[in-house]
Design a protein around this motif. Structure first.
Motif, PDB file in Angstrom:
ATOM      1  N   UNK A  81       0.854  -1.174   0.000  1.00 55.67           N
ATOM      2  CA  UNK A  81       0.000   0.000   0.000  1.00 55.67           C
ATOM      3  C   UNK A  81       0.894   1.229   0.000  1.00 55.67           C
ATOM      4  N   UNK A  82       0.990   1.878  -1.148  1.00 54.95           N
ATOM      5  CA  UNK A  82       1.737   3.116  -1.260  1.00 54.95           C
ATOM      6  C   UNK A  82       0.820   4.258  -0.871  1.00 54.95           C
ATOM      7  N   UNK A  83       1.206   5.007   0.137  1.00 54.58           N
ATOM      8  CA  UNK A  83       0.391   6.085   0.666  1.00 54.58           C
ATOM      9  C   UNK A  83       1.125   7.403   0.467  1.00 54.58           C
ATOM     10  N   UNK A  84       0.558   8.267  -0.346  1.00 55.60           N
ATOM     11  CA  UNK A  84       1.118   9.576  -0.620  1.00 55.60           C
ATOM     12  C   UNK A  84       0.183  10.663  -0.107  1.00 55.60           C
ATOM     13  N   UNK A  85       0.724  11.860   0.015  1.00 49.47           N
ATOM     14  CA  UNK A  85      -0.064  13.009   0.470  1.00 49.47           C
ATOM     15  C   UNK A  85      -0.843  12.683   1.729  1.00 49.47           C
ATOM     16  N   UNK A  86      -0.160  12.109   2.692  1.00 50.33           N
ATOM     17  CA  UNK A  86      -0.813  11.668   3.916  1.00 50.33           C
ATOM     18  C   UNK A  86      -1.384  12.840   4.704  1.00 50.33           C
ATOM     19  N   UNK A  87      -2.511  12.581   5.329  1.00 49.09           N
ATOM     20  CA  UNK A  87      -3.215  13.561   6.137  1.00 49.09           C
ATOM     21  C   UNK A  87      -3.348  13.050   7.565  1.00 49.09           C
ATOM     22  N   UNK A  88      -3.505  13.940   8.535  1.00 53.95           N
ATOM     23  CA  UNK A  88      -3.704  13.479   9.915  1.00 53.95           C
ATOM     24  C   UNK A  88      -4.867  12.506  10.057  1.00 53.95           C
ATOM     25  N   UNK A  89      -5.894  12.639   9.254  1.00 55.95           N
ATOM     26  CA  UNK A  89      -7.031  11.736   9.314  1.00 55.95           C
ATOM     27  C   UNK A  89      -6.692  10.320   8.882  1.00 55.95           C
ATOM     28  N   UNK A  90      -5.519  10.126   8.284  1.00 63.32           N
ATOM     29  CA  UNK A  90      -5.070   8.790   7.918  1.00 63.32           C
ATOM     30  C   UNK A  90      -4.443   8.044   9.094  1.00 63.32           C
ATOM     31  N   UNK A  91      -4.258   8.717  10.212  1.00 61.59           N
ATOM     32  CA  UNK A  91      -3.653   8.092  11.378  1.00 61.59           C
ATOM     33  C   UNK A  91      -4.507   6.934  11.862  1.00 61.59           C
ATOM     34  N   UNK A  92      -3.901   5.753  11.961  1.00 60.43           N
ATOM     35  CA  UNK A  92      -4.620   4.549  12.361  1.00 60.43           C
ATOM     36  C   UNK A  92      -3.641   3.391  12.402  1.00 60.43           C
ATOM     37  N   UNK A  93      -4.105   2.283  12.944  1.00 60.18           N
ATOM     38  CA  UNK A  93      -3.410   1.024  12.779  1.00 60.18           C
ATOM     39  C   UNK A  93      -3.902   0.404  11.479  1.00 60.18           C
ATOM     40  N   UNK A  94      -2.974   0.062  10.620  1.00 61.33           N
ATOM     41  CA  UNK A  94      -3.308  -0.511   9.326  1.00 61.33           C
ATOM     42  C   UNK A  94      -3.099  -2.016   9.350  1.00 61.33           C
ATOM     43  N   UNK A  95      -4.094  -2.740   8.867  1.00 60.65           N
ATOM     44  CA  UNK A  95      -4.065  -4.191   8.840  1.00 60.65           C
ATOM     45  C   UNK A  95      -4.196  -4.685   7.404  1.00 60.65           C
ATOM     46  N   UNK A  96      -3.407  -5.671   7.047  1.00 60.89           N
ATOM     47  CA  UNK A  96      -3.657  -6.355   5.796  1.00 60.89           C
ATOM     48  C   UNK A  96      -4.501  -7.589   6.072  1.00 60.89           C
ATOM     49  N   UNK A  97      -5.258  -7.983   5.075  1.00 61.16           N
ATOM     50  CA  UNK A  97      -6.156  -9.108   5.211  1.00 61.16           C
ATOM     51  C   UNK A  97      -6.182  -9.902   3.918  1.00 61.16           C
TER      52      UNK A  97
END
Length: 118
Positions: A81-97
């Protein structure tokens, strides 16, 4: 049967980028669909993106379209998961499934923390 290990999380400033990886291993494998979800404190887990292993077809939640890109490497059994232009609202624990046999997302990684400062 399927083990998933995420990596790549961290602390970044708003506007920055991170690349998450999810490596899959196990005694037996089937490939259908893999995805990324995230969960912020006090919030329910939400869908971020997924990808079909054979066709490469992708899907994203609206809030990350144009900023996040999901991809897979068949030879490495790894989804990114390439994440660009990150925002504070993206703050979280990320899980793959993983949904290896089209039975639902029944396999989950341990999660990796993504924190975006303003």
């Amino acid at each position: 049967q399927v083990q998933l290990v995420e990596s790549g999380g961290g602390l970044v400033q708003a506007g920055g980028s991170l690349r998450l990886s999810c490596a899959a291993s196990g005694r037996t494998f089937s490939n259908y669909r893999s995805g990324w979800f995230r969960q912020a404190p006090g919030k329910e887990r939400e869908f971020v993106a997924d990808i079909r292993w054979t066709s490469g077809k992708t899907s994203y939640r609206d809030s990350v379209k144009g900023r996040f890109t999901i991809s897979r490497d068949n030879a490495k059994s790894t989804v990114y998961l390439q994440m660009n232009s990150l925002k504070p609202e993206d703050t979280a624990v990320y899980y793959c499934a993983a949904d290896p046999m089209s039975l639902g997302y029944n396999y989950w990684g341990q999660g990796t923390q993504v924190t975006v400062s303003s």
